[in-house]
Design a protein around this motif. Structure first.
Motif, PDB file in Angstrom:
ATOM      1  N   SER A  81     -17.567   3.984  -4.031  1.00  0.00           N
ATOM      2  CA  SER A  81     -16.895   2.696  -3.888  1.00  0.00           C
ATOM      3  C   SER A  81     -16.666   2.401  -2.413  1.00  0.00           C
ATOM      4  O   SER A  81     -16.737   3.299  -1.562  1.00  0.00           O
ATOM      5  CB  SER A  81     -15.552   2.706  -4.612  1.00  0.00           C
ATOM      6  N   SER A  82     -16.346   1.147  -2.132  1.00  0.00           N
ATOM      7  CA  SER A  82     -16.096   0.727  -0.753  1.00  0.00           C
ATOM      8  C   SER A  82     -14.959   1.513  -0.121  1.00  0.00           C
ATOM      9  O   SER A  82     -14.945   1.747   1.093  1.00  0.00           O
ATOM     10  CB  SER A  82     -15.756  -0.768  -0.729  1.00  0.00           C
ATOM     11  N   PRO A  93     -15.224  -5.141   0.389  1.00  0.00           N
ATOM     12  CA  PRO A  93     -15.010  -6.579   0.239  1.00  0.00           C
ATOM     13  C   PRO A  93     -13.667  -7.042   0.811  1.00  0.00           C
ATOM     14  O   PRO A  93     -12.705  -6.277   0.849  1.00  0.00           O
ATOM     15  CB  PRO A  93     -15.038  -6.774  -1.279  1.00  0.00           C
ATOM     16  N   GLY A  94     -13.673  -8.299   1.231  1.00  0.00           N
ATOM     17  CA  GLY A  94     -12.482  -8.863   1.848  1.00  0.00           C
ATOM     18  C   GLY A  94     -11.412  -9.260   0.853  1.00  0.00           C
ATOM     19  O   GLY A  94     -10.229  -9.285   1.193  1.00  0.00           O
ATOM     20  N   GLY A  95     -11.815  -9.554  -0.386  1.00  0.00           N
ATOM     21  CA  GLY A  95     -10.813  -9.933  -1.373  1.00  0.00           C
ATOM     22  C   GLY A  95     -11.443 -10.568  -2.586  1.00  0.00           C
ATOM     23  O   GLY A  95     -12.600 -11.013  -2.553  1.00  0.00           O
ATOM     24  N   GLY A  96     -10.663 -10.578  -3.676  1.00  0.00           N
ATOM     25  CA  GLY A  96     -11.093 -11.285  -4.875  1.00  0.00           C
ATOM     26  C   GLY A  96     -12.137 -10.585  -5.709  1.00  0.00           C
ATOM     27  O   GLY A  96     -12.759 -11.216  -6.564  1.00  0.00           O
ATOM     28  N   VAL A  97     -12.347  -9.293  -5.493  1.00  0.00           N
ATOM     29  CA  VAL A  97     -13.322  -8.566  -6.302  1.00  0.00           C
ATOM     30  C   VAL A  97     -12.562  -7.652  -7.263  1.00  0.00           C
ATOM     31  O   VAL A  97     -11.881  -6.721  -6.834  1.00  0.00           O
ATOM     32  CB  VAL A  97     -14.286  -7.745  -5.426  1.00  0.00           C
ATOM     33  N   ALA A  98     -12.686  -7.917  -8.542  1.00  0.00           N
ATOM     34  CA  ALA A  98     -11.951  -7.142  -9.546  1.00  0.00           C
ATOM     35  C   ALA A  98     -12.424  -5.692  -9.566  1.00  0.00           C
ATOM     36  O   ALA A  98     -13.615  -5.412  -9.418  1.00  0.00           O
ATOM     37  CB  ALA A  98     -12.147  -7.770 -10.926  1.00  0.00           C
ATOM     38  N   ASN A  99     -11.482  -4.775  -9.745  1.00  0.00           N
ATOM     39  CA  ASN A  99     -11.755  -3.343  -9.902  1.00  0.00           C
ATOM     40  C   ASN A  99     -12.396  -2.694  -8.672  1.00  0.00           C
ATOM     41  O   ASN A  99     -12.971  -1.607  -8.779  1.00  0.00           O
ATOM     42  CB  ASN A  99     -12.610  -3.083 -11.142  1.00  0.00           C
ATOM     43  N   VAL A 100     -12.349  -3.375  -7.541  1.00  0.00           N
ATOM     44  CA  VAL A 100     -12.791  -2.782  -6.275  1.00  0.00           C
ATOM     45  C   VAL A 100     -11.623  -2.922  -5.308  1.00  0.00           C
ATOM     46  O   VAL A 100     -10.924  -3.933  -5.321  1.00  0.00           O
ATOM     47  CB  VAL A 100     -14.045  -3.496  -5.719  1.00  0.00           C
ATOM     48  N   VAL A 101     -11.400  -1.897  -4.480  1.00  0.00           N
ATOM     49  CA  VAL A 101     -10.253  -1.931  -3.573  1.00  0.00           C
ATOM     50  C   VAL A 101     -10.586  -2.840  -2.388  1.00  0.00           C
ATOM     51  O   VAL A 101     -11.337  -2.461  -1.491  1.00  0.00           O
ATOM     52  CB  VAL A 101      -9.878  -0.519  -3.098  1.00  0.00           C
ATOM     53  N   ASP A 102     -10.038  -4.040  -2.432  1.00  0.00           N
ATOM     54  CA  ASP A 102     -10.224  -4.997  -1.346  1.00  0.00           C
ATOM     55  C   ASP A 102      -9.388  -4.578  -0.141  1.00  0.00           C
ATOM     56  O   ASP A 102      -8.523  -3.710  -0.231  1.00  0.00           O
ATOM     57  CB  ASP A 102      -9.800  -6.401  -1.793  1.00  0.00           C
ATOM     58  N   VAL A 103      -9.612  -5.260   0.976  1.00  0.00           N
ATOM     59  CA  VAL A 103      -9.005  -4.830   2.240  1.00  0.00           C
ATOM     60  C   VAL A 103      -7.483  -4.858   2.221  1.00  0.00           C
ATOM     61  O   VAL A 103      -6.835  -4.034   2.877  1.00  0.00           O
ATOM     62  CB  VAL A 103      -9.583  -5.657   3.417  1.00  0.00           C
ATOM     63  N   GLU A 104      -6.885  -5.764   1.454  1.00  0.00           N
ATOM     64  CA  GLU A 104      -5.422  -5.822   1.414  1.00  0.00           C
ATOM     65  C   GLU A 104      -4.842  -5.111   0.192  1.00  0.00           C
ATOM     66  O   GLU A 104      -3.644  -5.155  -0.047  1.00  0.00           O
ATOM     67  CB  GLU A 104      -4.942  -7.281   1.441  1.00  0.00           C
ATOM     68  N   GLU A 105      -5.677  -4.456  -0.588  1.00  0.00           N
ATOM     69  CA  GLU A 105      -5.168  -3.719  -1.754  1.00  0.00           C
ATOM     70  C   GLU A 105      -4.672  -2.334  -1.354  1.00  0.00           C
ATOM     71  O   GLU A 105      -5.078  -1.776  -0.319  1.00  0.00           O
ATOM     72  CB  GLU A 105      -6.261  -3.585  -2.817  1.00  0.00           C
ATOM     73  N   VAL A 106      -3.816  -1.786  -2.222  1.00  0.00           N
ATOM     74  CA  VAL A 106      -3.191  -0.493  -1.950  1.00  0.00           C
ATOM     75  C   VAL A 106      -4.091   0.650  -2.420  1.00  0.00           C
ATOM     76  O   VAL A 106      -4.671   0.594  -3.494  1.00  0.00           O
ATOM     77  CB  VAL A 106      -1.821  -0.419  -2.653  1.00  0.00           C
ATOM     78  N   VAL A 145      -5.712  -0.671   2.491  1.00  0.00           N
ATOM     79  CA  VAL A 145      -6.913  -0.364   3.258  1.00  0.00           C
ATOM     80  C   VAL A 145      -6.729  -0.842   4.692  1.00  0.00           C
ATOM     81  O   VAL A 145      -7.039  -0.120   5.660  1.00  0.00           O
ATOM     82  CB  VAL A 145      -8.153  -1.030   2.623  1.00  0.00           C
ATOM     83  N   ALA A 146      -6.207  -2.047   4.848  1.00  0.00           N
ATOM     84  CA  ALA A 146      -6.058  -2.634   6.191  1.00  0.00           C
ATOM     85  C   ALA A 146      -5.252  -1.720   7.115  1.00  0.00           C
ATOM     86  O   ALA A 146      -5.554  -1.619   8.317  1.00  0.00           O
ATOM     87  CB  ALA A 146      -5.402  -4.011   6.090  1.00  0.00           C
TER      88      ALA A 146
END
Lengths: 144, 273
Positions: free
Chosen positions: B57-58, B239-252, B260-261
């Motif tokens: 994953s990312s 991904p920068g955001g809005g992708v379900a079930n993938v840890v986006d940059v602002e997700e914990v 991530v940020a």
């Protein structure tokens, strides 16, 4: 993917394409009622195996529909995970492979063609890895 | 701020301090002791809350950055002078040289596929395996039987890829730096080293071998090197955001409770020598 040449990978991809069509054929057969029905048990996958390798009993059951394959070594369950991997850089085509809790970074291609024995190879790799050891309950680590 | 050095550059005192701190963390009976890291790695190899946080994953790179920091903080609680060292396998490629010396990580497994016989982690009385997929209570290695060590050219290839990751953000991502570094895509810098060391390093419980942390420290160093070239900012993580079930940059990132940020620019906390 260190043991797989690019030629192999393209071959896996081509095989996978054939398998999609074959699988569709099986699905059609099942929906016709030829094998389905109350109380009927799904037929064993022809790739399933049960044999002894280096003194350990290995058993493998394939789950073509959901990829939830099962491997047991001396009666203890080995965690198995099916993954999709790219056939080559900058390609969207993929091939299917399997990992286990003992060979966690070394995917083995699995299909119904040239790599039909992929699950058995994975089981044998796990036995090689085990040597004189046995699996613990943590080897049956749940996978997605 | 700490400086993470190559295993080949450690002094005798730095090596013995590191080993002593690792063993002290292992002996700790509660909290985030060494076996907590083994168990956590096993748990997070799978999807948790429908997210693949740690692998395929990312978030492979930021998750392991936090994982290493947690361990390093645990070691510093024992000895504040300890920093994680990295194993640069493009330069240190011998089964008997750094880090596999008798005063540090010890050598290969018995018969090339068994229990480690030399060094401070040899044998279950010195280093007991408590959480594992296999019954061995001694650390095992099987160096060179499978896998291979990446070359400088392999690393340069990955460093030259400007895009962090691409959809579908997993093992099947056909391009991007992350999957080339993790190993789903050639040249595969991360996975093949686990396989090359073998034994416990090849298993889901790979952190049982302390070499795990030296290897992942090098992976983190390479990501830092990539960031130095392409940027430490949030725009360089996808991904920068809005992708379900993938840890986006602002997700914990679980279980660490950090986004991530917050992991992207590490330079205020540690640097690489």
């Amino acid at each position: 993917m260190n043991d797989i040449s690019r030629r192999d990978v393209f071959r896996h991809g081509a095989t996978a394409a054939v398998l999609v069509a074959t699988a569709a054929g099986f699905a059609s057969l099942a929906s016709s009622g030829a094998t389905a029905g109350p109380g009927r048990v799904a037929a064993a996958d022809p790739r399933d195996f049960e044999e002894t390798y280096k003194g350990k009993k290995i058993k493998g059951e394939h789950d073509k529909d959901k990829g939830k394959h099962k491997v047991h070594i001396n009666g203890k369950k080995l965690g198995v995970m099916q993954v999709e991997l790219p056939v080559a850089p900058d390609s969207t085509a993929t091939y299917t492979a399997v990992l286990s809790t003992l060979n966690h970074f070394d995917p083995v291609p699995l299909d119904e063609g040239n790599n039909r024995d992929g699950l058995k190879k994975l089981a044998k790799l796990a036995v090689d890895q085990l040597g004189d050891q046995e699996l613990t309950h943590d080897a049956d680590h749940p996978h997605p | 701020m700490g400086t993470r050095k190559s295993v080949a550059a450690l002094t005798a005192t730095e090596k013995s301090d590191f080993v002593a701190a690792v063993k002290a963390l292992k002996a700790q009976t509660s909290g985030r002791n060494y076996d907590w890291f083994v168990r956590t790695h096993m748990t997070y190899f799978n999807a948790v809350n429908s997210h693949n946080y740690a692998h395929m994953s990312s978030s492979f790179l930021p998750w392991h950055r936090k994982f290493l920091l947690e361990l390093e903080n645990g070691l510093k609680a024992v000895n504040p002078a300890v920093n994680l060292p990295y194993w640069n396998w493009t330069a240190n490629r011998s089964t008997t040289g750094a880090p596999f010396t008798s005063d540090f990580m010890g050598g290969n497994g018995s018969g090339g596929n068994g229990a480690v016989l030399s060094g401070p982690f040899a044998g279950s009385t010195r280093w007991r395996i408590n959480v594992s997929a296999t019954t061995s209570t001694s650390l095992r290695r099987a160096m060179t039987l499978r896998g291979s060590l990446p070359t400088t050219s392999d690393v340069d290839t990955v460093m030259g890829v400007s895009t962090y990751d691409v959809s579908p953000w997993g093992s099947s991502s056909g391009s991007g730096m992350r999957n080339r570094l993790e190993g789903g895509l050639t040249p595969n810098l991360h996975n093949r080293v686990h396989v090359w060391v073998g034994g416990h390093m090849a298993q889901v419980d790979s952190p049982n071998d302390p070499v795990f942390f030296l290897h992942h420290c090098n992976i983190d160093r390479l990501w830092s090197r990539w960031q130095t070239r392409w940027g430490f900012g949030t725009a360089q993580y996808l991904p920068g955001g809005g992708v379900a079930n993938v840890v986006d940059v602002e997700e914990v990132l679980e279980p660490f409770g950090a986004t991530v940020a917050s992991t992207l620019d590490h330079r205020a906390g540690y640097t690489y020598a």
